[in-house]
Design a protein around this motif. Sequence first.
Motif, PDB file in Angstrom:
ATOM      1  N   ALA A 268       0.511  -0.906  -0.330  1.00 57.30           N
ATOM      2  CA  ALA A 268       0.259   0.056   0.502  1.00 57.30           C
ATOM      3  C   ALA A 268       0.896   1.143  -0.028  1.00 57.30           C
ATOM      4  N   ASP A 269       1.899   1.078   0.737  1.00 54.23           N
ATOM      5  CA  ASP A 269       2.944   2.159   0.696  1.00 54.23           C
ATOM      6  C   ASP A 269       3.489   2.569  -0.802  1.00 54.23           C
ATOM      7  N   GLY A 270       3.334   1.719  -1.592  1.00 54.92           N
ATOM      8  CA  GLY A 270       3.898   2.302  -2.686  1.00 54.92           C
ATOM      9  C   GLY A 270       2.684   2.577  -4.050  1.00 54.92           C
ATOM     10  N   TYR A 271       1.656   3.041  -3.313  1.00 56.59           N
ATOM     11  CA  TYR A 271       0.952   3.850  -4.172  1.00 56.59           C
ATOM     12  C   TYR A 271       0.217   5.386  -2.881  1.00 56.59           C
ATOM     13  N   GLY A 272       0.582   5.040  -1.833  1.00 59.03           N
ATOM     14  CA  GLY A 272       0.587   6.361  -1.338  1.00 59.03           C
ATOM     15  C   GLY A 272      -1.332   6.072  -0.425  1.00 59.03           C
ATOM     16  N   ALA A 273      -1.328   4.254  -0.055  1.00 58.58           N
ATOM     17  CA  ALA A 273      -2.521   3.850   0.351  1.00 58.58           C
ATOM     18  C   ALA A 273      -1.932   2.911   1.713  1.00 58.58           C
ATOM     19  N   THR A 274      -2.681   3.481   2.559  1.00 51.29           N
ATOM     20  CA  THR A 274      -3.450   2.839   3.762  1.00 51.29           C
ATOM     21  C   THR A 274      -3.688   2.133   4.402  1.00 51.29           C
ATOM     22  N   VAL A 275      -3.436   1.293   5.499  1.00 53.13           N
ATOM     23  CA  VAL A 275      -4.321  -0.366   5.205  1.00 53.13           C
ATOM     24  C   VAL A 275      -6.061  -0.216   6.190  1.00 53.13           C
ATOM     25  N   PRO A 276      -5.347   0.984   6.426  1.00 55.71           N
ATOM     26  CA  PRO A 276      -7.633   1.878   6.977  1.00 55.71           C
ATOM     27  C   PRO A 276      -7.831   2.147   5.875  1.00 55.71           C
ATOM     28  N   LEU A 278      -7.500   0.067   2.717  1.00 58.95           N
ATOM     29  CA  LEU A 278      -7.767  -1.178   2.015  1.00 58.95           C
ATOM     30  C   LEU A 278      -8.963  -1.470   2.438  1.00 58.95           C
ATOM     31  N   ALA A 279      -8.969  -1.406   4.037  1.00 55.55           N
ATOM     32  CA  ALA A 279     -10.082  -2.406   4.808  1.00 55.55           C
ATOM     33  C   ALA A 279     -11.896  -1.967   4.540  1.00 55.55           C
ATOM     34  N   VAL A 280     -11.890  -0.778   4.419  1.00 51.64           N
ATOM     35  CA  VAL A 280     -13.012   0.005   4.305  1.00 51.64           C
ATOM     36  C   VAL A 280     -13.590   0.305   2.737  1.00 51.64           C
ATOM     37  N   GLN A 281     -12.257  -0.035   1.532  1.00 51.25           N
ATOM     38  CA  GLN A 281     -12.774   0.054  -0.069  1.00 51.25           C
ATOM     39  C   GLN A 281     -12.505  -1.383  -0.355  1.00 51.25           C
ATOM     40  N   PHE A 282     -12.045  -2.034   0.336  1.00 49.67           N
ATOM     41  CA  PHE A 282     -12.578  -3.344   0.156  1.00 49.67           C
ATOM     42  C   PHE A 282     -13.120  -4.410  -0.848  1.00 49.67           C
ATOM     43  N   PRO A 283     -14.150  -4.451   0.507  1.00 53.41           N
ATOM     44  CA  PRO A 283     -15.337  -4.742   0.451  1.00 53.41           C
ATOM     45  C   PRO A 283     -16.560  -4.233  -0.529  1.00 53.41           C
ATOM     46  N   LEU A 284     -16.119  -2.903  -0.548  1.00 49.31           N
ATOM     47  CA  LEU A 284     -16.973  -1.653  -1.376  1.00 49.31           C
ATOM     48  C   LEU A 284     -16.614  -2.651  -2.779  1.00 49.31           C
ATOM     49  N   ARG A 285     -16.168  -2.740  -3.246  1.00 48.76           N
ATOM     50  CA  ARG A 285     -15.207  -3.497  -4.786  1.00 48.76           C
ATOM     51  C   ARG A 285     -16.506  -4.330  -5.420  1.00 48.76           C
ATOM     52  N   HIS A 286     -17.023  -5.489  -4.325  1.00 45.55           N
ATOM     53  CA  HIS A 286     -18.069  -6.160  -4.798  1.00 45.55           C
ATOM     54  C   HIS A 286     -19.429  -5.616  -4.923  1.00 45.55           C
ATOM     55  N   PRO A 287     -19.963  -5.932  -5.897  1.00 45.86           N
ATOM     56  CA  PRO A 287     -21.037  -5.261  -6.192  1.00 45.86           C
ATOM     57  C   PRO A 287     -22.687  -5.803  -5.551  1.00 45.86           C
ATOM     58  N   ALA A 288     -22.392  -6.207  -4.266  1.00 43.80           N
ATOM     59  CA  ALA A 288     -23.650  -6.799  -3.312  1.00 43.80           C
ATOM     60  C   ALA A 288     -22.834  -6.160  -2.264  1.00 43.80           C
ATOM     61  N   VAL A 289     -22.135  -5.348  -2.445  1.00 38.60           N
ATOM     62  CA  VAL A 289     -22.190  -4.254  -0.977  1.00 38.60           C
ATOM     63  C   VAL A 289     -22.297  -3.024  -0.834  1.00 38.60           C
ATOM     64  N   ALA A 309     -12.541   6.946   2.409  1.00 37.12           N
ATOM     65  CA  ALA A 309     -13.748   6.513   1.711  1.00 37.12           C
ATOM     66  C   ALA A 309     -13.313   7.390   0.199  1.00 37.12           C
ATOM     67  N   ASP A 310     -12.288   8.015   0.975  1.00 33.82           N
ATOM     68  CA  ASP A 310     -12.733   9.547   0.020  1.00 33.82           C
ATOM     69  C   ASP A 310     -11.903   9.894  -1.443  1.00 33.82           C
ATOM     70  N   GLU A 311     -10.560   9.139  -1.391  1.00 34.04           N
ATOM     71  CA  GLU A 311     -10.196   8.676  -2.921  1.00 34.04           C
ATOM     72  C   GLU A 311      -9.678   7.378  -3.183  1.00 34.04           C
ATOM     73  N   ALA A 312     -10.438   6.925  -4.321  1.00 35.38           N
ATOM     74  CA  ALA A 312     -10.464   5.285  -4.241  1.00 35.38           C
ATOM     75  C   ALA A 312      -8.910   5.133  -4.669  1.00 35.38           C
ATOM     76  N   VAL A 313      -8.601   3.571  -4.151  1.00 36.10           N
ATOM     77  CA  VAL A 313      -7.324   3.242  -4.384  1.00 36.10           C
ATOM     78  C   VAL A 313      -7.017   3.362  -5.797  1.00 36.10           C
ATOM     79  N   PRO A 314      -5.598   2.641  -6.414  1.00 40.70           N
ATOM     80  CA  PRO A 314      -5.595   2.325  -7.674  1.00 40.70           C
ATOM     81  C   PRO A 314      -6.158   1.421  -7.989  1.00 40.70           C
ATOM     82  N   ASP A 315      -7.091   0.671  -9.049  1.00 43.24           N
ATOM     83  CA  ASP A 315      -6.778  -1.172  -9.627  1.00 43.24           C
ATOM     84  C   ASP A 315      -5.406  -2.208  -8.982  1.00 43.24           C
ATOM     85  N   GLU A 316      -4.443  -0.681  -9.621  1.00 44.37           N
ATOM     86  CA  GLU A 316      -3.610  -1.861 -10.035  1.00 44.37           C
ATOM     87  C   GLU A 316      -3.087  -1.885  -8.278  1.00 44.37           C
TER      88      GLU A 316
END
Length: 335
Positions: A268-276, A278-289, A309-316
Amino acid sequence: MTTLNEPRPYGRAGLTVGPVGYGVAALGNLYRALPDDTWRECIPAAWAAGIRSFDTAPHYGLGLSEERLGVGLREYPRDAFVLSTKVGRLLEPNPDYRPGQSDIENLFDVPSSRRRRFDFSRDGVLRSVEDSLIRLGLDRIDVLFVHDPDEHEQDALDGAFPALEELRSQGVIRSYGAGMNQSAMLTRFVERTDLDIVMCAGRYTLLDQGAEGDLLPAAEARGVSVAVAAVFNSGILATERPRMEATFEYGEASAALRERVERIADIADGYGATVPQLAVQFPLRHPAVATIVLGADSAAQIRRNASLADEAVPDELWDELGEAGLLGGAGGGES
């Protein structure tokens, strides 16, 4: 890149929610008593941060959470927010109460002048709704969840769900469902009732994707919205790096789990993102959530949670985590 902040359908009755909702168990003095000036800041902070969905339950602080949430929401337009509470635990006077006794054994620092009684009957549901409306001081509840019916599955199917269907058909509530920390029984409820929202705690996170094998496909097939709670798995995913005393599922996190989260943090550090984040945004990627429900006990914590959730982390980043084998998680759906 996934767009996070657009409103998402919540159930089938026209409700919509944002990516982050506020779960207000802390307003019921979860773990510790909140000073007046602290809890009174929480709802205004959530509103200012764009949060428009709020979840509570009679269980939280023996009704105190509902009472405080109602106070906090009264100054806002009723049609501007989504309110959910729960049924299954009735509150009644505690005949054994003595002054000074606390409910802290149930994690809430409040006087134990009331006690909980499981009741998943039709009459229990109707009484619970009436009591909750009084405590909230509001004119209606949008969503009702059957709360933790783990040992009462058949009672819920025979009593609570038909009662909730009746309330929905009468227009008393907009939607109904169940809230649990397992996915297997929630899946059975999705398949056997006409609920339209479920709340699943801890079973679809960066570290535990058990719901991916049963609940999420069933929900998607039936058009049921999923709210995901406990995305930090009780603490290990709440900080940018896991602490030595980090907890997982309310117990001590193993060295292997801490190492895994460290690897996630490194990527995550390499993309300027944090574990929290990712923890919030991971479930939101599923269409049922539809939304993530986060607890908080201060205005600062609410603002921080909403910002995740303000800024989506990159798909990469997700791709790299997947290639590293860091997105598979142990199942937690058995019951």
